[in-house]
Design a protein around this motif. Structure first.
Motif, PDB file in Angstrom:
ATOM      1  N   ALA A  49      51.238  56.738  66.868  1.00 38.31           N
ATOM      2  CA  ALA A  49      51.434  55.465  67.104  1.00 38.31           C
ATOM      3  C   ALA A  49      51.673  55.187  68.644  1.00 38.31           C
ATOM      4  O   ALA A  49      51.391  54.178  69.268  1.00 38.31           O
ATOM      5  CB  ALA A  49      52.617  54.782  66.238  1.00 38.31           C
ATOM      6  N   PHE A  50      52.125  56.208  69.216  1.00 37.20           N
ATOM      7  CA  PHE A  50      52.707  56.092  70.650  1.00 37.20           C
ATOM      8  C   PHE A  50      51.934  56.642  71.649  1.00 37.20           C
ATOM      9  O   PHE A  50      52.230  56.794  72.694  1.00 37.20           O
ATOM     10  CB  PHE A  50      53.907  56.434  70.749  1.00 37.20           C
ATOM     11  N   VAL A  51      50.681  57.278  71.325  1.00 33.87           N
ATOM     12  CA  VAL A  51      50.053  57.737  72.458  1.00 33.87           C
ATOM     13  C   VAL A  51      48.859  56.810  72.634  1.00 33.87           C
ATOM     14  O   VAL A  51      48.471  55.585  72.035  1.00 33.87           O
ATOM     15  CB  VAL A  51      48.948  58.852  71.732  1.00 33.87           C
ATOM     16  N   PHE A 100      50.848  49.429  62.431  1.00 31.28           N
ATOM     17  CA  PHE A 100      50.921  50.732  61.847  1.00 31.28           C
ATOM     18  C   PHE A 100      52.419  51.111  61.610  1.00 31.28           C
ATOM     19  O   PHE A 100      52.658  51.862  60.716  1.00 31.28           O
ATOM     20  CB  PHE A 100      50.561  51.732  63.225  1.00 31.28           C
ATOM     21  N   ALA A 101      53.439  50.949  62.273  1.00 28.24           N
ATOM     22  CA  ALA A 101      54.781  51.105  62.134  1.00 28.24           C
ATOM     23  C   ALA A 101      55.319  50.610  60.765  1.00 28.24           C
ATOM     24  O   ALA A 101      55.868  51.141  60.165  1.00 28.24           O
ATOM     25  CB  ALA A 101      55.537  50.765  63.284  1.00 28.24           C
ATOM     26  N   VAL A 102      54.904  49.305  60.586  1.00 27.94           N
ATOM     27  CA  VAL A 102      55.133  48.427  59.416  1.00 27.94           C
ATOM     28  C   VAL A 102      54.581  49.426  58.018  1.00 27.94           C
ATOM     29  O   VAL A 102      55.111  49.392  57.148  1.00 27.94           O
ATOM     30  CB  VAL A 102      54.638  46.988  59.282  1.00 27.94           C
ATOM     31  N   LEU A 149      55.432  52.583  53.444  1.00 24.83           N
ATOM     32  CA  LEU A 149      55.108  53.628  52.432  1.00 24.83           C
ATOM     33  C   LEU A 149      56.687  54.389  52.379  1.00 24.83           C
ATOM     34  O   LEU A 149      56.778  54.816  51.308  1.00 24.83           O
ATOM     35  CB  LEU A 149      54.335  54.836  53.606  1.00 24.83           C
ATOM     36  N   ALA A 150      57.482  54.272  53.351  1.00 30.43           N
ATOM     37  CA  ALA A 150      58.910  55.003  52.923  1.00 30.43           C
ATOM     38  C   ALA A 150      59.595  54.099  51.777  1.00 30.43           C
ATOM     39  O   ALA A 150      60.006  54.812  50.816  1.00 30.43           O
ATOM     40  CB  ALA A 150      59.640  54.923  54.427  1.00 30.43           C
ATOM     41  N   HIS A 153      41.626  50.595  64.383  1.00 32.82           N
ATOM     42  CA  HIS A 153      41.983  50.222  65.742  1.00 32.82           C
ATOM     43  C   HIS A 153      43.057  49.308  65.642  1.00 32.82           C
ATOM     44  O   HIS A 153      43.206  48.232  66.634  1.00 32.82           O
ATOM     45  CB  HIS A 153      40.794  49.758  66.550  1.00 32.82           C
ATOM     46  N   VAL A 154      44.165  49.401  64.622  1.00 30.93           N
ATOM     47  CA  VAL A 154      45.267  48.471  64.638  1.00 30.93           C
ATOM     48  C   VAL A 154      46.353  48.748  65.633  1.00 30.93           C
ATOM     49  O   VAL A 154      46.288  49.716  66.309  1.00 30.93           O
ATOM     50  CB  VAL A 154      45.936  48.577  63.103  1.00 30.93           C
TER      51      VAL A 154
END
Length: 238
Positions: A194-196, A136-138, A143-144, A130-131
């Protein structure tokens, strides 16, 4: 002939008799090494190819086989070095340069697999921990960046001449498309999660996972697709 027919015991016996008849013939050791490699005896295969090169330092076939042995040992950089030496020695034999392309494509396919596997694991983080969206975007950015850094390290281990070949391969349509599909699919999946709203996450997560898996399958299929007449990378190694 026995080797081509996968009659490895017969091939090994014939190779042994050939060495007894002509112990100083480089082609005899070259073929003996091919038989040993087909039987999975990498140490014996390397010994025969090194003996062939000792008898004939310009034996490009033995150089190529040493590259295949290195590849079996998961030494990509060493394999490419041998393939480059073989291509330099016999420029007219295009199979050696195609082998370099095959190694590069296999390495890219393996990196895409790892990238997507890590992405699949990370997609479960919001549901389990539940972050918030920002961490999560970071995580996606890390990862990339990690994937790019890993590829850079692999590139640095290659001979300078091979780096130019890698850049050439990356510019081909098949590789560019595969990378775009893999990275784009993972990005779409991460964005979907991430955006839902948190209440919709149980319904969105399976879709994001399917998108990620589909991206990996499509990217791998693209890398393994037949080569058009305008592209050089080969599909098999000889």
């Amino acid at each position: 002939a026995a080797l081509a027919g996968q009659r490895l015991d017969v091939a090994a016996e014939a190779a042994s008799r050939a060495r007894a008849l002509a112990p100083n013939e480089p082609d005899v050791h070259f073929l003996s090494g091919k038989v040993a490699l087909a039987r999975g005896d990498l140490d014996s295969a390397r010994g025969h190819q090194e003996r062939a090169l000792a008898l004939d330092p310009a034996h490009s076939g033995a150089m190529n086989e040493l590259g295949r042995i290195r590849l079996r040992r998961h030494d990509t950089a060493g394999a490419i070095r041998h393939f480059i030496n073989a291509a330099r020695t016999t420029p007219g034999e295009h199979i050696y340069s195609r082998n370099i392309d095959v190694v590069i494509l296999r390495t890219l396919s393996r990196m895409i697999y790892v990238f997507v596997l890590v992405a699949l694991l990370m997609l479960w983080v919001p549901a389990v921990m539940h972050v918030d969206r920002f961490p999560f975007a970071v995580g996606f950015g890390v990862l990339a960046a990690g994937a790019v850094a890993s590829f850079g390290l692999v590139l640095l281990r290659l001979p300078r001449e091979a780096r130019g070949l890698v850049r050439r391969t990356l510019r081909t349509r098949r590789v560019a498309t595969a990378l775009f599909v893999a990275i784009g699919g993972v990005a779409v999946a991460f964005a979907a999660v991430a955006f839902v709203p948190p209440s919709e996450l149980p319904q969105t997560l399976p879709i994001a996972i399917l998108i990620t898996i589909a991206a990996r399958i499509t990217a791998t299929a693209r890398l393994r697709s037949p080569v058009s007449k305008n592209q050089r990378p080969g599909d098999r190694m000889t």
